[in-house]
Design a protein around this motif. Structure first.
Motif, short mmCIF file in Angstrom:
data_model
loop_
_atom_site.label_atom_id
_atom_site.label_comp_id
_atom_site.label_asym_id
_atom_site.label_seq_id
_atom_site.Cartn_x
_atom_site.Cartn_y
_atom_site.Cartn_z
N ILE A 1 9.19 25.72 18.99
CA ILE A 1 10.05 25.37 17.89
C ILE A 1 11.33 26.41 17.74
O ILE A 1 10.90 27.51 17.57
N ALA A 2 12.56 25.90 18.09
CA ALA A 2 13.71 26.87 18.49
C ALA A 2 13.69 27.71 16.76
O ALA A 2 13.59 27.10 15.78
N ASP A 3 14.39 28.75 16.94
CA ASP A 3 14.94 29.52 15.84
C ASP A 3 15.70 28.91 14.81
O ASP A 3 15.26 29.18 13.54
N ARG A 4 16.52 28.12 15.40
CA ARG A 4 17.46 27.27 14.46
C ARG A 4 16.91 26.08 13.49
O ARG A 4 17.55 25.72 12.65
N VAL A 5 15.68 25.80 14.32
CA VAL A 5 14.93 24.55 13.43
C VAL A 5 14.39 25.17 12.39
O VAL A 5 14.44 24.82 11.29
N VAL A 6 13.64 26.44 12.65
CA VAL A 6 12.91 27.17 11.35
C VAL A 6 13.79 27.53 10.44
O VAL A 6 13.77 27.49 9.27
N PRO B 1 22.40 27.95 -0.08
CA PRO B 1 21.64 29.03 0.59
C PRO B 1 21.63 28.74 2.18
O PRO B 1 21.79 27.47 2.69
N SER B 2 21.87 29.74 3.00
CA SER B 2 21.87 29.82 4.22
C SER B 2 20.78 30.65 4.61
O SER B 2 20.21 31.61 4.13
N ALA B 3 20.16 30.22 6.21
CA ALA B 3 19.12 31.02 6.51
C ALA B 3 19.14 31.44 7.93
O ALA B 3 19.92 30.81 8.77
N HIS B 4 18.38 32.49 8.44
CA HIS B 4 18.38 32.75 9.80
C HIS B 4 16.92 33.13 10.11
O HIS B 4 16.13 33.64 9.25
N ALA B 5 16.27 32.72 11.23
CA ALA B 5 14.97 32.75 11.64
C ALA B 5 14.91 33.29 13.01
O ALA B 5 15.52 33.19 13.94
N VAL B 6 13.76 34.10 13.20
CA VAL B 6 13.48 34.68 14.62
C VAL B 6 11.96 34.30 14.60
O VAL B 6 11.18 34.73 13.95
N VAL B 7 11.59 33.46 15.80
CA VAL B 7 10.45 32.98 16.13
C VAL B 7 9.78 33.79 17.07
O VAL B 7 10.50 34.19 18.26
N HIS B 8 8.29 34.11 16.95
CA HIS B 8 7.94 35.28 18.11
C HIS B 8 6.36 34.97 17.86
O HIS B 8 5.82 35.16 16.82
N GLU B 9 5.70 34.34 18.86
CA GLU B 9 4.47 34.17 19.17
C GLU B 9 3.66 33.43 17.91
O GLU B 9 2.63 33.88 17.17
N GLY B 10 4.29 32.42 17.36
CA GLY B 10 3.75 31.57 16.44
C GLY B 10 3.99 32.10 15.09
O GLY B 10 3.50 31.34 13.92
N ALA B 11 5.01 32.86 15.01
CA ALA B 11 5.22 33.50 13.56
C ALA B 11 6.74 33.55 13.41
O ALA B 11 7.44 33.73 14.46
N ALA B 12 7.16 33.16 12.49
CA ALA B 12 8.60 33.40 12.07
C ALA B 12 8.83 34.28 10.98
O ALA B 12 8.34 34.39 9.93
N ARG B 13 9.79 35.11 11.45
CA ARG B 13 10.46 36.03 9.99
C ARG B 13 11.82 35.45 9.81
O ARG B 13 12.94 35.21 10.67
N VAL B 14 12.11 35.42 8.49
CA VAL B 14 13.18 34.55 7.96
C VAL B 14 14.04 35.43 6.94
O VAL B 14 13.41 36.29 6.18
N ARG B 15 15.39 35.18 7.03
CA ARG B 15 16.21 35.98 6.23
C ARG B 15 17.09 34.64 5.63
O ARG B 15 17.26 33.84 6.14
N VAL B 16 17.04 34.97 4.07
CA VAL B 16 17.90 33.70 3.37
C VAL B 16 18.77 34.54 2.60
O VAL B 16 18.70 35.29 2.00
N ALA B 17 20.14 33.90 2.52
CA ALA B 17 21.22 34.45 1.80
C ALA B 17 21.37 33.45 0.77
O ALA B 17 21.66 32.13 1.02
N LEU B 18 21.59 33.76 -0.60
CA LEU B 18 21.94 32.82 -1.69
C LEU B 18 22.76 33.47 -2.63
O LEU B 18 22.78 34.69 -2.61
N GLU B 19 23.25 32.48 -3.49
CA GLU B 19 24.09 33.05 -4.59
C GLU B 19 23.26 32.27 -5.91
O GLU B 19 22.53 31.37 -5.90
N LEU B 20 23.10 33.17 -7.03
CA LEU B 20 22.35 32.89 -8.00
C LEU B 20 23.35 32.65 -9.48
O LEU B 20 24.49 33.63 -9.45
N GLY B 21 23.05 31.94 -10.41
CA GLY B 21 23.44 31.84 -11.83
C GLY B 21 23.06 33.14 -12.32
O GLY B 21 21.91 33.83 -12.18
N TYR B 22 24.00 34.19 -13.28
CA TYR B 22 23.73 34.90 -13.94
C TYR B 22 24.14 34.78 -15.49
O TYR B 22 25.42 34.34 -15.57
N PRO B 23 23.56 35.12 -16.34
CA PRO B 23 22.21 35.73 -16.50
C PRO B 23 21.10 35.06 -16.22
O PRO B 23 21.13 33.82 -16.43
#
Length: 119
Positions: free
Chosen positions: A20-25, A47-69
């Motif tokens: 499964i490709a990184d971009r799919v995850v 929200p946008s995300a970036h993933a790196v898949v290695h040996e059946g595990a995925a490390r994911v970074r998610v960037a997002l904006e939130l309401g305040y307070p």
């Protein structure tokens, strides 16, 4: 020994591999973050995300904006939980790390007044 014309079943592991490709995850993670946040106002980036898949595990970074307070930590926990759950469910991968980056906070006051950024 098999008879002529008889087809032998091949064990699943002997048929090949699925990758499964990184971009799919990343796409799964991005959608999961949207689900965790609920409705995202039009003026917020999705929200946008970036993933790196290695040996059946995925490390994911998610960037997002939130309401305040708001409870930023709780919303990030909800996103982290939902991303982990959906990637495991849909891609069959463990997610040992989900890094959340809050890129922008939107004030409820400025959103209503249309004033833009407040210093």
């Amino acid at each position: 020994m098999t008879a002529v014309g008889e087809v032998r079943a091949v064990e699943p592991a002997g048929r090949g591999a699925t990758r499964i490709a990184d971009r799919v995850v990343a796409k799964i993670a991005s959608q999961a973050a949207r689900e965790a946040l609920g409705d995202v106002p039009d003026h917020h980036e999705r929200p946008s995300a970036h993933a790196v898949v290695h040996e059946g595990a995925a490390r994911v970074r998610v960037a997002l904006e939130l309401g305040y307070p708001g409870d930023i930590a709780a919303r990030c926990r909800a996103v982290r939980h939902r991303v982990t759950e959906r990637v495991r469910e849909l891609a069959g991968m463990e997610v040992p790390e989900v890094t959340i980056t809050v890129e922008r906070l939107h004030s409820a006051y400025t959103d209503r007044a249309g004033l833009g950024r407040v210093r």
